[in-house]
Design a protein around this motif. Structure first.
Motif, PDB file in Angstrom:
ATOM      1  N   GLY A  26      -3.859  -3.691  -3.045  1.00 28.81           N
ATOM      2  CA  GLY A  26      -4.201  -2.728  -1.990  1.00 28.81           C
ATOM      3  C   GLY A  26      -4.313  -1.307  -2.516  1.00 28.81           C
ATOM      4  N   LYS A  80     -11.048  -2.670  -1.442  1.00 28.49           N
ATOM      5  CA  LYS A  80     -10.267  -3.017  -0.267  1.00 28.49           C
ATOM      6  C   LYS A  80     -10.146  -1.766   0.599  1.00 28.49           C
ATOM      7  CE  LYS A  80      -7.692  -6.946   0.665  1.00 28.49           C
ATOM      8  NZ  LYS A  80      -8.457  -7.202   1.796  1.00 28.49           N
ATOM      9  N   LYS A  81      -8.955  -1.222   0.760  1.00 30.82           N
ATOM     10  CA  LYS A  81      -8.793  -0.155   1.729  1.00 30.82           C
ATOM     11  C   LYS A  81      -9.309   1.198   1.226  1.00 30.82           C
ATOM     12  CE  LYS A  81      -7.374  -2.845   4.785  1.00 30.82           C
ATOM     13  NZ  LYS A  81      -6.456  -3.800   4.314  1.00 30.82           N
ATOM     14  N   TYR A 134      -0.763  -3.137  -7.554  1.00 31.52           N
ATOM     15  CA  TYR A 134      -0.843  -3.874  -6.282  1.00 31.52           C
ATOM     16  C   TYR A 134      -2.280  -3.758  -5.755  1.00 31.52           C
ATOM     17  CZ  TYR A 134      -0.454  -4.952  -1.357  1.00 31.52           C
ATOM     18  OH  TYR A 134      -0.669  -5.494  -0.112  1.00 31.52           O
ATOM     19  N   ARG A 160       0.849  -1.185   0.000  1.00 30.63           N
ATOM     20  CA  ARG A 160       0.000   0.000   0.000  1.00 30.63           C
ATOM     21  C   ARG A 160       0.884   1.234   0.000  1.00 30.63           C
ATOM     22  NH1 ARG A 160      -2.331   0.824   4.464  1.00 30.63           N
ATOM     23  NH2 ARG A 160      -2.227  -1.252   5.392  1.00 30.63           N
ATOM     24  N   SER A 208      -1.476  -4.233   9.417  1.00 27.32           N
ATOM     25  CA  SER A 208      -1.078  -5.215   8.406  1.00 27.32           C
ATOM     26  C   SER A 208       0.178  -5.955   8.860  1.00 27.32           C
ATOM     27  CB  SER A 208      -0.753  -4.505   7.101  1.00 27.32           C
ATOM     28  OG  SER A 208      -1.744  -3.560   6.832  1.00 27.32           O
ATOM     29  N   ASP A 262     -10.105  -9.284   7.203  1.00 25.03           N
ATOM     30  CA  ASP A 262      -9.585  -7.928   6.977  1.00 25.03           C
ATOM     31  C   ASP A 262     -10.518  -6.772   7.360  1.00 25.03           C
ATOM     32  OD1 ASP A 262      -7.323  -6.450   6.227  1.00 25.03           O
ATOM     33  OD2 ASP A 262      -8.139  -6.048   4.249  1.00 25.03           O
TER      34      ASP A 262
HETATM   35  C1  SPV Z   1      -3.338  -4.545   4.495  1.00 21.29           C
HETATM   36  O1  SPV Z   1      -2.244  -4.108   4.133  1.00 21.29           O
HETATM   37  O2  SPV Z   1      -3.867  -4.197   5.562  1.00 21.29           O
HETATM   38  C2  SPV Z   1      -4.046  -5.518   3.666  1.00 21.29           C
HETATM   39  C3  SPV Z   1      -3.656  -5.669   2.296  1.00 21.29           C
HETATM   40  O3  SPV Z   1      -4.996  -6.094   4.115  1.00 21.29           O
HETATM   41  S1  SPV Z   1      -4.096  -4.309   1.363  1.00 21.29           S
HETATM   42  O4  SPV Z   1      -4.801  -3.365   2.159  1.00 21.29           O
HETATM   43  O5  SPV Z   1      -4.903  -4.785   0.267  1.00 21.29           O
HETATM   44  O6  SPV Z   1      -2.855  -3.769   0.870  1.00 21.29           O
END
Ligand code: SPV
Ligand code: MN
Length: 626
Positions: A225, A231-232, A223, A88, A273, A292
């Protein structure tokens, strides 16, 4: 038919045009049309989640070269990200902040107009000669009070494929939804690619979060993330929505823990993470719902939670047959898995810490790799990246919990917070009450940076509730929301603090990787009032006898009193120093810190000083027992 649909028509096949017409929401058409206009997509592919569409995405990911099907086991593919896009990217991720709005200093931000101008400039024409893929997603089980809908436009078949493994399909939900239904929007382009199909313009990465428009822009990234918007990135928007609506969006795993008589108790856990979140959720013999992101709501005055996702994007480093029984099995069985940034040799994937001999050459994120290969700075390139990962659906795991899709979620009885803390906190402790746990373990969560984010590793930092990177509201407000949430419940979950990374003076870890299973089982007993505890200044500690029995039963291990005392000694100077750092962090960075935070830290300081006056600086847990 609206104008946007009309303008899209010449880029769509007849079939895809019909798929889009089946969604009545004009905002959906508008977002896709504007995205396609800006990026100049040659064609648009609408994914209806029909198995045929999914199969098309899978095949295109391979045909385009973004994934390689060179692995021997059926269903396994590998994807590589660029050398500068292996985690990330905190620096490139910014909140677009309208003039006049103040955000906490700890958040990375840019003026909204300026940021929009920049990111749109970078996205302009990025999809020339490419297909823009449109995916519809349901965050949380569909048709539930938790559901948030999401729409992503991307030019990466890999991203579209990964989303299939990681999220619940949402096309049908969009078709059935009211025309004015809210949804999150993501526009992503991998940007310029090299012959290995990895993004090359690292200096032009931008990941901008526009909460005014519920939109995320990500460009020159691959990537997951940074590119898989749900995701985030969507998480940042969800935290905002949760703030207005009175629920919690958390960086938490969700698991079921078995207790005496076969009862099952659900726990959630926040860890930064690479600090043990996934491996806790996957403990053998227990059940996993998520690893997650969780949404937690007050339903019937108890906390109920769902996993926002339906798959795992997990760290593969150190996954080995002893410590990670269930996922190790999945990674070695046929079924759909995307490996990323591992080493491939003769159709077999290799990673760091896999407990097997690894080859001296092969293909990895740096291209053709051989032992001793150096990067442009003269640093040796490891066989696989530390942040190499696998993407797989949760249902591939035998111990996936049957309640995973329950639209009402599961009742959370315990919450745990854990960071990478070498010096201060004991391996497990229970808070005195909700607010004490939220402040002392959650809001005070300190950790060391890891390989999961780009930048230096091992730098100590405060990472509030492990979501500091994602908090899109004033930080103090976030702490306040957590306190208030629990206070409103008739039966708030019990809050625990865990620390898997405590070390002795020589720098050695005081616990083995498996020990966390004992801590989890102790928490389960505590939730039901079936284990004793010792009242120490920082929380309730486990009693030796209870742990000894659990070590024996769960891990078949002798647990010595000596180990217990080493692990559960209250280290007063380190705990006091921690309080100082936490207090300073809030004073310097957070203008709206709730007063309760300082009060609870003060009380903890007082308890520690009193104990020090009575027993000295390093206090055996037995001293508190009477
Ligand atoms: C994290 O780094 O907290 C993850 C992977 O779960 S990601 O957010 O997708 O990079
Ligand atoms: Mn995470």
């Amino acid at each position: 038919m609206n104008n946007y649909l009309e303008t899209l028509k010449n880029k769509l096949t007849e079939v895809d045009y019909k798929k889009l017409c089946a969604i009545e929401n004009p905002k959906v058409h508008e977002f896709i049309a504007k995205a396609s206009d800006l990026c100049h997509a040659e064609k648009i592919f609408i994914c209806s989640d029909d198995p045929k569409d999914i199969d098309h995405i899978r095949k295109q990911a391979i045909l385009s070269g973004e994934e390689k099907d060179s692995l021997k086991i059926k269903g396994h593919t590998v994807h590589f990200d660029g050398t500068e896009d292996q985690g990330r990217d905190r620096k490139a991720t910014k909140y677009l902040v309208p003039r006049g709005t103040t955000f906490s200093k700890a958040l990375n931000q840019i003026d909204r107009q300026e940021g929009l101008h920049e990111v749109k400039g970078l996205l302009m024409d990025s999809m020339k000669n490419r297909t823009m893929i449109v995916r519809f997603i349901s965050l949380g089980p569909p048709n539930s009070v938790f559901t948030i809908l999401g729409l992503q436009c991307t030019d990466s078949w890999y991203v579209a494929h990964a989303e299939d493994l990681l999220y619940r399909s949402g096309y049908k939900v969009f078709c059935q939804a009211e025309p004015n239904r809210e949804f999150l929007r993501v526009l992503h382009s991998a940007g310029k690619l090299d012959k290995n199909m990895t993004s090359i313009e690292d200096d032009k990465k931008a990941i901008y979060v526009d909460f005014m428009d519920s939109t995320i822009y990500s460009v020159n990234t691959q990537y997951a993330g940074n590119s898989v918007g749900f995701k985030k990135l969507a998480f940042r928007l969800a935290i905002r929505k949760a703030n207005y609506e009175g629920w919690l969006a958390e960086h938490m795993m969700l698991m079921g823990v078995y207790g005496p008589g076969g009862r099952k108790t659900y726990f959630s856990g926040a860890f930064p993470s690479a600090c043990g979140k996934t491996s806790t959720a996957m403990l053998p013999g227990e059940t996993i719902l998520g690893d997650d992101i969780a949404y937690i709501r007050d339903i019937g005055s108890v906390a109920r939670a769902v996993n926002v996702e339906s798959g795992i994007f997990g760290i593969i480093k150190d996954v080995n047959p002893e410590d990670d029984v269930s996922i190790h099995k999945v990674l070695n069985s046929p079924g759909e898995i995307i490996f990323s940034n591992i080493l491939v040799k003769d159709g077999t994937p290799y990673w760091i810490g896999m407990g097997e001999e690894t080859p001296k050459d092969g293909l990895n994120f740096s291209g053709e790799w051989y032992q001793g290969k150096k990067d442009s700075n003269g640093k040796e390139i490891p066989l696989a990246h530390k942040n190499a990962r696998y993407a797989v659906t949760l249902k591939a795991l035998k111990n996936c919990d049957p309640e995973i899709d329950n639209p009402m979620g599961v009742e959370v009885s315990g919450i745990m917070y854990g960071g990478r803390d070498a010096k201060a906190y004991v391996p497990v402790q229970q808070s005195f009450n909700w607010s004490h746990g939220i402040i002392s373990y959650g809001a005070s969560l300190e950790t060391e940076t890891t390989f999961a984010t780009i930048g230096k590793e091992g730098v100590p930092e405060i990472n509030i509730m492990s979501i500091q990177d994602f908090i899109s509201i004033p930080l103090g407000q976030n702490v306040c929301n957590n306190i208030e949430f629990g206070k409103r419940l008739k039966k708030a979950p019990i809050v625990f603090g865990v620390n898997y990374f405590l070390r002795n003076k020589e720098g050695e870890f005081l616990n083995s990787v498996q020990d966390k299973h004992v801590w989890i089982k102790w928490m389960e007993l505590r939730v039901h009032g079936e284990a004793g505890a010792i009242r120490a200044p920082t929380g309730f500690l486990p009693k030796y006898d209870d742990l000894q029995k659990l070590f024996n039963r769960i891990l078949n291990k002798e647990y010595s009193k000596e180990d217990y005392i080493k692990q559960f000694t209250i280290r007063v100077p380190e705990n006091l120093a921690k309080i100082e750092r936490v207090q300073r962090f809030y004073q310097e960075n957070v203008v709206d810190t709730p007063i309760e935070l300082f009060e609870i830290l003060d009380q903890q300081r007082k308890r520690l000083i009193e104990a020090r006056d009575k027993f000295g600086e390093y206090i055996s847990p037995e001293k508190f027992e009477w």
